[in-house]
Design a protein around this motif. Structure first.
Motif, PDB file in Angstrom:
ATOM      1  N   LEU A   1      -2.396   7.405  12.717  1.00 17.48           N
ATOM      2  CA  LEU A   1      -1.204   7.134  11.905  1.00 17.48           C
ATOM      3  C   LEU A   1      -1.243   5.701  11.412  1.00 17.48           C
ATOM      4  CD1 LEU A   1       1.425   8.802  14.229  1.00 17.48           C
ATOM      5  CD2 LEU A   1       0.559   9.708  12.062  1.00 17.48           C
ATOM      6  N   GLN A   2      -1.193   5.551  10.100  1.00 18.05           N
ATOM      7  CA  GLN A   2      -1.226   4.185   9.581  1.00 18.05           C
ATOM      8  C   GLN A   2      -0.003   3.911   8.723  1.00 18.05           C
ATOM      9  OE1 GLN A   2      -3.701   3.728   6.204  1.00 18.05           O
ATOM     10  NE2 GLN A   2      -4.678   5.717   6.480  1.00 18.05           N
ATOM     11  N   PRO A   3       0.636   2.766   8.963  1.00 17.31           N
ATOM     12  CA  PRO A   3       1.744   2.386   8.085  1.00 17.31           C
ATOM     13  C   PRO A   3       1.207   2.010   6.711  1.00 17.31           C
ATOM     14  CG  PRO A   3       1.621   0.967  10.053  1.00 17.31           C
ATOM     15  CD  PRO A   3       0.350   1.746   9.985  1.00 17.31           C
ATOM     16  N   ARG A   4       1.896   2.414   5.664  1.00 19.13           N
ATOM     17  CA  ARG A   4       1.498   2.059   4.294  1.00 19.13           C
ATOM     18  C   ARG A   4       2.565   1.124   3.745  1.00 19.13           C
ATOM     19  NH1 ARG A   4       0.658   7.193   5.678  1.00 19.13           N
ATOM     20  NH2 ARG A   4      -1.475   7.973   5.487  1.00 19.13           N
ATOM     21  N   ASP A   5       2.136  -0.053   3.352  1.00 19.24           N
ATOM     22  CA  ASP A   5       3.098  -1.089   2.975  1.00 19.24           C
ATOM     23  C   ASP A   5       3.517  -0.920   1.515  1.00 19.24           C
ATOM     24  OD1 ASP A   5       4.730  -3.206   3.154  1.00 19.24           O
ATOM     25  OD2 ASP A   5       3.162  -4.741   3.252  1.00 19.24           O
ATOM     26  N   VAL A   6       4.376   0.071   1.277  1.00 23.44           N
ATOM     27  CA  VAL A   6       4.724   0.446  -0.097  1.00 23.44           C
ATOM     28  C   VAL A   6       5.794  -0.471  -0.694  1.00 23.44           C
ATOM     29  CG1 VAL A   6       4.166   2.892   0.191  1.00 23.44           C
ATOM     30  CG2 VAL A   6       6.409   2.049   0.853  1.00 23.44           C
TER      31      VAL A   6
ATOM     32  N   ALA B   1      -0.920   2.412  -4.406  1.00 22.45           N
ATOM     33  CA  ALA B   1      -0.827   0.983  -4.709  1.00 22.45           C
ATOM     34  C   ALA B   1      -0.909   0.159  -3.417  1.00 22.45           C
ATOM     35  CB  ALA B   1       0.484   0.685  -5.448  1.00 22.45           C
ATOM     36  N   ALA B   2      -0.319   0.700  -2.334  1.00 17.48           N
ATOM     37  CA  ALA B   2      -0.323  -0.028  -1.050  1.00 17.48           C
ATOM     38  C   ALA B   2      -1.733  -0.090  -0.468  1.00 17.48           C
ATOM     39  CB  ALA B   2       0.628   0.643  -0.062  1.00 17.48           C
ATOM     40  N   ALA B   3      -2.573   0.880  -0.822  1.00 17.45           N
ATOM     41  CA  ALA B   3      -3.925   0.949  -0.253  1.00 17.45           C
ATOM     42  C   ALA B   3      -4.875  -0.067  -0.896  1.00 17.45           C
ATOM     43  CB  ALA B   3      -4.475   2.361  -0.409  1.00 17.45           C
ATOM     44  N   HIS B   4      -4.449  -0.675  -2.026  1.00 17.92           N
ATOM     45  CA  HIS B   4      -5.366  -1.604  -2.724  1.00 17.92           C
ATOM     46  C   HIS B   4      -5.016  -3.054  -2.447  1.00 17.92           C
ATOM     47  CE1 HIS B   4      -7.480   1.599  -4.603  1.00 17.92           C
ATOM     48  NE2 HIS B   4      -6.374   2.100  -5.063  1.00 17.92           N
TER      49      HIS B   4
END
Ligand SMILES: [Fe+2]
Ligand SMILES: [Fe+2]
Length: 290
Positions: free
Chosen positions: A10-15, A287-290
């Motif tokens: 589980l990974q948080p995505r910093d959206v 977008a959070a992944a980049h």
């Protein structure tokens, strides 16, 4: 049929979301459906901060490394959910819809009633903690139910729902489906007993319904662009449910009852594969992944 992934980290995505131009009623012409869903922004910031605080306290009690990793992932995801919904709440406030009185009630509920109670003996403190985890697990059953619903609600797209709000709800819903077992597995780890699970749902289910109904009435009555006679009723909610704009109240009730089955496990509901697929295509998550 594709198999579910085995083990997911589980990974948080910093959206981030840009709310400029968002209408308060973001499903065009649908004040009741928009505001029933908007209740999430009232409930979740306080509620999910409380999840985070509760699960942090549980960390020292966990004797299983995989579960500990899952709980850490859960904490990371819920912390970002709370802030994402807080962003909408702040935007609503700036638009003249004051959530103050309702939010203060939430603060009282989650901080005073369900929060920490200093000065308890270690045994009683542990019991209080496990009781709160049981309540989180019951609520997480519904967040997964709602997440699964929003991932499968094409009528919202057809109704012209605001795309950024839909992405927030589907990103959040997908992460709820993704981590739907964590609170339940933590509860089973600390107390596998059936009575506590049932008791927690018997409290959490009706309280959620009450808070939701109150929140929807609050938002409809405070929306500065709706007339003074504006109101929301169960009949309207059921009608919007039939049109696919809201989850059906009957299905939500049936789902709550499934939680009481002795062989229940959250993996029986929703699809991890679908959730992960959405997170791969969500504009905010990408977008959070980049
Ligand atoms: Fe969440
Ligand atoms: Fe959650």
């Amino acid at each position: 049929m594709h198999a579910e992934p085995d083990r997911l980290v589980l990974q948080p995505r910093d959206v981030q979301f840009d709310w400029s131009g968002l209408p308060l009623r973001w499903i065009p012409g649908e004040p009741v459906a928009s505001h029933v869903i908007n209740v999430l922004h009232l409930l979740l910031p306080e509620g999910e901060r409380w999840f985070v605080q509760t699960f942090r306290q549980a960390l020292p009690l966990i004797r299983d490394e995989e579960l500990r990793e899952d709980v850490l992932g859960f904490i990371g995801q819920e912390a970002i959910h709370a802030e994402a919904h807080q962003g909408v709440l702040d935007y609503f406030t700036a638009q003249g819809l004051d959530p103050g009185p309702y939010v203060r009630h939430m603060e009282w509920l989650f901080r005073r009633i369900l929060g920490d109670r200093p000065g308890l003996s270690p045994t009683v403190a542990r019991r209080h903690l496990v009781e709160r985890i049981a309540i989180v697990a019951a609520i997480e059953h519904f967040t997964a139910f709602l997440g699964d619903w929003i991932l499968n609600a094409p009528d919202l797209d057809r109704a012209g729902a605001h795309p950024v709000m839909l992405d927030l709800l589907r990103w959040h819903g997908a992460e709820e489906v993704e981590h739907r077992s964590v609170a339940y597995d933590l509860l089973q780890h600390l107390d596998p007993g059936y009575p506590r699970r049932v008791r927690a749902m018997a409290v959490a289910g009706p309280v959620l319904v009450y808070l939701w109904a109150r929140g929807a009435r609050y938002l409809v009555s405070r929306d500065p662009e709706l007339g003074p006679g504006a109101r929301a009723s169960w009949r309207m909610v059921a009608a919007d449910g039939r049109r696919g704009l809201l989850p059906s109240p009957v299905r939500a009730l049936r789902s709550g009852l499934r939680y009481l089955r002795r062989d229940y496990h959250p993996t029986q509901e929703g699809s991890t594969r679908q959730a992960v697929a959405y997170l791969g295509s969500s504009p905010a998550a990408r977008a959070a992944a980049h």
